[in-house]
Scaffold this motif. Structure first.
Motif, PDB file in Angstrom:
ATOM      1  N   CYS A  55      -1.931  -7.138 -10.642  1.00  0.00           N
ATOM      2  CA  CYS A  55      -0.746  -6.441 -10.138  1.00  0.00           C
ATOM      3  C   CYS A  55      -0.951  -5.778  -8.774  1.00  0.00           C
ATOM      4  N   GLY A  56      -1.993  -6.160  -8.049  1.00  0.00           N
ATOM      5  CA  GLY A  56      -2.214  -5.582  -6.728  1.00  0.00           C
ATOM      6  C   GLY A  56      -1.230  -6.118  -5.705  1.00  0.00           C
ATOM      7  N   ASP A  57      -1.014  -5.333  -4.664  1.00  0.00           N
ATOM      8  CA  ASP A  57      -0.149  -5.755  -3.556  1.00  0.00           C
ATOM      9  C   ASP A  57      -0.990  -6.483  -2.514  1.00  0.00           C
ATOM     10  N   SER A  58      -0.595  -7.694  -2.199  1.00  0.00           N
ATOM     11  CA  SER A  58      -1.329  -8.504  -1.225  1.00  0.00           C
ATOM     12  C   SER A  58      -1.290  -7.881   0.156  1.00  0.00           C
ATOM     13  N   THR A  59      -2.354  -8.125   0.925  1.00  0.00           N
ATOM     14  CA  THR A  59      -2.401  -7.707   2.327  1.00  0.00           C
ATOM     15  C   THR A  59      -2.838  -8.894   3.169  1.00  0.00           C
ATOM     16  N   ARG A  60      -2.862  -8.703   4.456  1.00  0.00           N
ATOM     17  CA  ARG A  60      -3.345  -9.734   5.380  1.00  0.00           C
ATOM     18  C   ARG A  60      -4.780  -9.455   5.812  1.00  0.00           C
ATOM     19  N   LEU A  61      -5.375  -8.394   5.265  1.00  0.00           N
ATOM     20  CA  LEU A  61      -6.720  -7.982   5.672  1.00  0.00           C
ATOM     21  C   LEU A  61      -7.794  -8.762   4.935  1.00  0.00           C
ATOM     22  N   ASP A  62      -8.714  -9.364   5.701  1.00  0.00           N
ATOM     23  CA  ASP A  62      -9.868 -10.004   5.083  1.00  0.00           C
ATOM     24  C   ASP A  62     -10.786  -8.938   4.521  1.00  0.00           C
ATOM     25  N   CYS A  63     -11.459  -9.262   3.434  1.00  0.00           N
ATOM     26  CA  CYS A  63     -12.432  -8.334   2.864  1.00  0.00           C
ATOM     27  C   CYS A  63     -13.498  -8.064   3.919  1.00  0.00           C
ATOM     28  N   PRO A  64     -13.815  -6.801   4.188  1.00  0.00           N
ATOM     29  CA  PRO A  64     -14.800  -6.494   5.218  1.00  0.00           C
ATOM     30  C   PRO A  64     -16.237  -6.810   4.811  1.00  0.00           C
ATOM     31  N   VAL A  65     -16.447  -7.147   3.538  1.00  0.00           N
ATOM     32  CA  VAL A  65     -17.798  -7.446   3.066  1.00  0.00           C
ATOM     33  C   VAL A  65     -18.011  -8.949   2.926  1.00  0.00           C
ATOM     34  N   CYS A  66     -17.229  -9.608   2.074  1.00  0.00           N
ATOM     35  CA  CYS A  66     -17.439 -11.051   1.863  1.00  0.00           C
ATOM     36  C   CYS A  66     -16.704 -11.903   2.892  1.00  0.00           C
ATOM     37  N   GLU A  67     -15.659 -11.371   3.501  1.00  0.00           N
ATOM     38  CA  GLU A  67     -14.861 -12.051   4.519  1.00  0.00           C
ATOM     39  C   GLU A  67     -14.284 -13.378   4.032  1.00  0.00           C
ATOM     40  N   GLU A  68     -14.158 -13.541   2.709  1.00  0.00           N
ATOM     41  CA  GLU A  68     -13.638 -14.783   2.141  1.00  0.00           C
ATOM     42  C   GLU A  68     -12.261 -14.628   1.517  1.00  0.00           C
ATOM     43  N   THR A  69     -11.912 -13.419   1.136  1.00  0.00           N
ATOM     44  CA  THR A  69     -10.699 -13.157   0.375  1.00  0.00           C
ATOM     45  C   THR A  69      -9.929 -12.016   1.023  1.00  0.00           C
ATOM     46  N   LYS A  70      -8.634 -12.035   0.857  1.00  0.00           N
ATOM     47  CA  LYS A  70      -7.798 -10.927   1.330  1.00  0.00           C
ATOM     48  C   LYS A  70      -7.906  -9.777   0.325  1.00  0.00           C
ATOM     49  N   VAL A  71      -7.994  -8.551   0.839  1.00  0.00           N
ATOM     50  CA  VAL A  71      -8.011  -7.403  -0.068  1.00  0.00           C
ATOM     51  C   VAL A  71      -6.595  -7.157  -0.574  1.00  0.00           C
ATOM     52  N   PRO A  83      -1.112   9.531 -18.487  1.00  0.00           N
ATOM     53  CA  PRO A  83      -2.468   9.492 -19.051  1.00  0.00           C
ATOM     54  C   PRO A  83      -3.480  10.162 -18.121  1.00  0.00           C
ATOM     55  N   ALA A  84      -4.537  10.707 -18.699  1.00  0.00           N
ATOM     56  CA  ALA A  84      -5.574  11.392 -17.916  1.00  0.00           C
ATOM     57  C   ALA A  84      -6.205  10.466 -16.884  1.00  0.00           C
ATOM     58  N   PHE A  85      -6.256   9.170 -17.170  1.00  0.00           N
ATOM     59  CA  PHE A  85      -6.850   8.194 -16.256  1.00  0.00           C
ATOM     60  C   PHE A  85      -5.829   7.649 -15.259  1.00  0.00           C
ATOM     61  N   GLY A  86      -4.635   8.245 -15.243  1.00  0.00           N
ATOM     62  CA  GLY A  86      -3.603   7.829 -14.311  1.00  0.00           C
ATOM     63  C   GLY A  86      -2.806   6.651 -14.826  1.00  0.00           C
ATOM     64  N   ARG A  87      -1.841   6.281 -14.049  1.00  0.00           N
ATOM     65  CA  ARG A  87      -1.007   5.132 -14.401  1.00  0.00           C
ATOM     66  C   ARG A  87      -1.014   4.156 -13.239  1.00  0.00           C
ATOM     67  N   CYS A  88      -1.390   2.938 -13.527  1.00  0.00           N
ATOM     68  CA  CYS A  88      -1.397   1.896 -12.503  1.00  0.00           C
ATOM     69  C   CYS A  88       0.050   1.496 -12.225  1.00  0.00           C
ATOM     70  N   ILE A  89       0.412   1.509 -10.969  1.00  0.00           N
ATOM     71  CA  ILE A  89       1.780   1.199 -10.560  1.00  0.00           C
ATOM     72  C   ILE A  89       1.866  -0.270 -10.181  1.00  0.00           C
ATOM     73  N   THR A  90       2.838  -0.958 -10.775  1.00  0.00           N
ATOM     74  CA  THR A  90       2.949  -2.391 -10.526  1.00  0.00           C
ATOM     75  C   THR A  90       4.130  -2.757  -9.615  1.00  0.00           C
ATOM     76  N   THR A  91       5.118  -1.859  -9.516  1.00  0.00           N
ATOM     77  CA  THR A  91       6.283  -2.153  -8.671  1.00  0.00           C
ATOM     78  C   THR A  91       6.751  -0.882  -7.970  1.00  0.00           C
ATOM     79  N   LYS A  92       7.507  -1.060  -6.906  1.00  0.00           N
ATOM     80  CA  LYS A  92       8.087   0.089  -6.206  1.00  0.00           C
ATOM     81  C   LYS A  92       9.095   0.811  -7.099  1.00  0.00           C
ATOM     82  N   LYS A  93       9.795   0.060  -7.941  1.00  0.00           N
ATOM     83  CA  LYS A  93      10.762   0.667  -8.861  1.00  0.00           C
ATOM     84  C   LYS A  93      10.062   1.648  -9.803  1.00  0.00           C
TER      85      LYS A  93
END
Length: 130
Positions: A55-71, A83-93
């Motif tokens: 559920c991550g939001d795509s970027t145009r930035l190459d990974c600064p370590v492996c330089e093979e994948t977009k972060v 929850p104490a561990f937070g809530r992962c947000i999947t959409t702007k809504k």
């Protein structure tokens, strides 16, 4: 002692944002100089990597370590009645729905490479109430 939460930064009026680009550059500089090993900078928790893949939001930035994948960006919100561990947000809504609740909510945005597990806190901010 001055806190480092976005809402306590000296001079902030209301909601604030903290950007961690300088800290990111410092870590990457140490890695490139050989002072940090790859396993020390590519240490994302498996659940964070799973969230990045699912559920991550795509970027145009190459990974600064492996330089093979977009972060990708993964956002977590912390606050009352979450929850104490937070809530992962999947959409702007979903983020907008949380901002309509009563209370103060803080969002943490983490950049993650799903391939090599590079991760770094990109920014934090207080959700504006709507």
């Amino acid at each position: 002692m001055v806190g480092f939460r976005p809402d306590t930064v000296r001079g902030s009026e209301g909601a604030g944002e903290i950007d961690y680009r300088l800290a990111r550059q410092a870590v990457l500089s140490e890695y490139r100089k050989g002072r940090l090993a790859r396993h020390e900078v590519c240490d994302a928790h498996p659940e964070l990597v799973r969230a990045a893949r699912e559920c991550g939001d795509s970027t145009r930035l190459d990974c600064p370590v492996c330089e093979e994948t977009k972060v990708v960006l993964v956002s977590y919100v912390f606050g009352p009645r979450l929850p104490a561990f937070g809530r992962c947000i999947t959409t702007k809504k979903e983020l907008q729905a949380i901002s309509r609740r009563s209370g103060t909510f803080t969002c943490y945005v983490v950049e993650v490479c799903p391939a090599c597990s590079w991760n770094h806190l990109a920014r934090t901010f207080v959700l504006p109430s709507t």
